[in-house]
Design a protein around this motif. Structure first.
Motif, PDB file in Angstrom:
ATOM      1  N   GLY A 318      33.767 -17.628  12.342  1.00 10.92           N
ATOM      2  CA  GLY A 318      32.698 -18.670  12.389  1.00 10.92           C
ATOM      3  C   GLY A 318      32.780 -19.683  11.018  1.00 10.92           C
ATOM      4  N   ASN A 319      32.024 -20.677  11.375  1.00  6.57           N
ATOM      5  CA  ASN A 319      32.109 -21.732  10.451  1.00  6.57           C
ATOM      6  C   ASN A 319      30.594 -22.603  10.774  1.00  6.57           C
ATOM      7  OD1 ASN A 319      31.895 -24.302   8.923  1.00  6.57           O
ATOM      8  ND2 ASN A 319      34.343 -24.317   9.037  1.00  6.57           N
ATOM      9  N   PRO A 320      29.736 -22.564   9.542  1.00  6.97           N
ATOM     10  CA  PRO A 320      28.361 -23.211  10.013  1.00  6.97           C
ATOM     11  C   PRO A 320      28.337 -24.608  10.071  1.00  6.97           C
ATOM     12  CG  PRO A 320      28.638 -22.228   7.754  1.00  6.97           C
ATOM     13  CD  PRO A 320      29.855 -21.945   8.530  1.00  6.97           C
ATOM     14  N   VAL A 321      29.446 -25.323   9.603  1.00 11.05           N
ATOM     15  CA  VAL A 321      29.512 -26.693   9.624  1.00 11.05           C
ATOM     16  C   VAL A 321      30.270 -27.243  11.026  1.00 11.05           C
ATOM     17  CG1 VAL A 321      30.647 -28.592   8.344  1.00 11.05           C
ATOM     18  CG2 VAL A 321      29.871 -26.852   7.167  1.00 11.05           C
ATOM     19  N   TRP A 322      31.252 -26.179  11.555  1.00 12.02           N
ATOM     20  CA  TRP A 322      31.944 -26.754  12.688  1.00 12.02           C
ATOM     21  C   TRP A 322      31.289 -26.143  13.864  1.00 12.02           C
ATOM     22  CZ3 TRP A 322      34.300 -23.959  16.659  1.00 12.02           C
ATOM     23  CH2 TRP A 322      35.376 -24.792  17.401  1.00 12.02           C
ATOM     24  N   ASP A 323      31.142 -26.467  14.924  1.00  9.49           N
ATOM     25  CA  ASP A 323      30.584 -25.992  16.253  1.00  9.49           C
ATOM     26  C   ASP A 323      31.441 -26.461  17.512  1.00  9.49           C
ATOM     27  OD1 ASP A 323      28.153 -25.855  18.615  1.00  9.49           O
ATOM     28  OD2 ASP A 323      27.996 -24.351  17.116  1.00  9.49           O
ATOM     29  N   LYS A 324      31.627 -25.758  18.269  1.00 12.30           N
ATOM     30  CA  LYS A 324      32.447 -25.977  19.372  1.00 12.30           C
ATOM     31  C   LYS A 324      31.446 -26.985  20.558  1.00 12.30           C
ATOM     32  CE  LYS A 324      31.714 -21.522  21.957  1.00 12.30           C
ATOM     33  NZ  LYS A 324      32.406 -20.311  22.189  1.00 12.30           N
ATOM     34  N   ASP A 325      30.169 -26.576  20.166  1.00 10.08           N
ATOM     35  CA  ASP A 325      29.412 -27.309  21.546  1.00 10.08           C
ATOM     36  C   ASP A 325      29.012 -28.657  20.867  1.00 10.08           C
ATOM     37  OD1 ASP A 325      29.811 -25.162  23.270  1.00 10.08           O
ATOM     38  OD2 ASP A 325      28.154 -24.127  22.217  1.00 10.08           O
ATOM     39  N   ALA A 326      28.449 -28.770  19.701  1.00  5.95           N
ATOM     40  CA  ALA A 326      27.518 -29.832  19.056  1.00  5.95           C
ATOM     41  C   ALA A 326      27.847 -29.988  17.783  1.00  5.95           C
ATOM     42  CB  ALA A 326      26.256 -29.993  19.415  1.00  5.95           C
TER      43      ALA A 326
END
Length: 408
Positions: A318-326
């Motif tokens: 997981g990465n709180p800065v990167w997101d696959k949806d938005a």
């Protein structure tokens, strides 16, 4: 075919028109003849002169008037000079009458005849009498000035004494007022010292009261913060974005279930974790080095406990800065120790996140300087209002690449 008869009224109208036309023609000829006489003149009638002749006559008359005026001005100047010259010899005229001056033979005869003219026999005699009159006037003025009545001025002396008495009275009043002013000054100085001492005492008491009130306010604010639970909630657990598909302990590489369809690109960092009995357990971090459509290859950057709890298949990433949806939205508050605010904003955007200037709805994380134990009223209020999580600069740098974009 019937014959048409002309009405007598029509014939009458025609006759009147003819008569009027003839009369107008005759009047026009007469008027034109009169105009021609006034304009060009009539040699048979001297009353009618040509306009050019009349203009010449008018011009001649104007020139004559100017010449007469010039001659009159010259005569007046000549008369003025004659009057000035006659005044040197005591000759004074009023029109043609001699008012006074040196007597001539004709004037002496006029005096013999009894004519009333104030004339003198000669210029010397006239001057002598004028000098005698002047001497008499000077003697009279001298006698009047040297007389006893001019040597004493009782009214003036009385006025001087009165002014001197008034001046003495004024000086006495000034002395009294200066004494009163000095007494008032001493009294006011004493009052000022007393007021200053009272003011100092009140200020000291006020500072003490202010300190007590400030302490009480801080205590109340601390109590309010405890009651409202406005502490910033820093990131402790990370939501899973994917998982590890394959992991080999010898190669130091692994495969995850994210790819280009999730907009993943090389360089993105992920935290690797798992849950033991429902508790979040950090296992390390990885970096994406190769991306396919559905999978990606990553290298292991760090393992928390490689011997007892190594990274393996089934672990979450997981990465709180990167997101696959938005893309995640972050706000940076304050100054930072390791990088500047613009640098950190660039790192976040390069990872796929969005940066805003201020807190508001839609913000996911607040990045602050310091440690999770540091406090800020504004941040706690924002956390309570928008239900935000916060992270420090060091936490953020664990999820973004600290690489500067090349300048073009």
């Amino acid at each position: 075919m019937a014959r048409t008869s002309t009405s007598p009224l029509v014939w009458t109208a025609l006759f009147v028109c003819v008569i009027l036309t003839l009369a107008f023609t005759v009047l026009t000829l007469v008027k034109q003849s009169s105009i021609t006489k006034w304009h060009a003149g009539d040699p048979d009638d001297k009353r009618f002169k040509a306009i050019e002749v009349l203009n010449r006559e008018a011009s001649d008359l104007a020139n004559q008037v100017k010449k007469a005026e010039s001659d009159l001005a010259a005569k007046q100047r000549e008369l003025y000079r004659a009057d000035q010259e006659a005044a040197k010899y005591r000759l004074f005229y009023s029109g043609n009458d001699l008012l006074g001056g040196v007597a001539t033979q004709d004037q002496q005869e006029a005096m013999i005849r009894g004519e009333n003219r104030k004339l003198k026999s000669s210029a010397w005699k006239l001057a002598s009498e004028l000098l005698q009159d002047s001497v008499k006037r000077m003697d009279a003025l001298k006698a009047e000035y040297e007389g006893p009545e001019r040597q004493s001025f009782p009214e003036l002396d009385g006025a001087i004494r009165k002014r001197q008495d008034e001046l003495q009275a004024v000086l006495r009043r000034i002395t009294e007022q200066e004494a009163q002013f000095s007494a008032d000054k001493d009294r006011l100085s004493a009052q000022l010292e007393a007021l200053t001492a009272e003011q100092t005492k009140l200020e000291k008491q006020g500072r003490a009261d202010k300190g007590q009130r400030s302490t009480h306010i801080l205590q109340l604010e601390e109590r309010i913060r405890q009651l409202l639970e406005l502490e910033l909630k820093f990131v402790t657990d990370i939501d899973p974005d994917g998982s590890v598909l394959e992991a080999e302990g010898k190669s130091n590489q692994l495969v995850i279930d994210l790819g280009t369809r999730e907009h993943l690109k090389p360089g993105v960092l992920f935290a690797v974790f798992n849950y033991e009995r429902g508790v979040y357990v950090d296992k390390g971090s990885i970096e994406i080095i190769q991306v396919e459509e559905r999978v990606a290859v990553a290298r292991i950057l760090k393992q928390t406990d490689p011997r007892r709890n190594p990274i393996g298949k089934g672990d979450y990433i997981g990465n709180p800065v990167w997101d696959k949806d938005a893309p995640k939205v972050l706000v940076l508050a304050g100054e930072f120790a390791r990088f500047t605010k613009p640098d950190l904003e660039g790192f976040i955007r390069a990872t796929g996140g969005v940066v805003r200037d201020k807190l508001g709805p839609g913000v996911d994380f607040l990045v602050v300087q310091g440690t999770p134990t540091d406090r800020s009223d504004t941040e706690r209020a924002a956390a309570r209002q928008y239900q935000l999580q916060a992270m420090t600069e060091d936490m953020l740098l664990g999820f973004v690449q600290a690489n500067f974009a090349p300048k073009h």
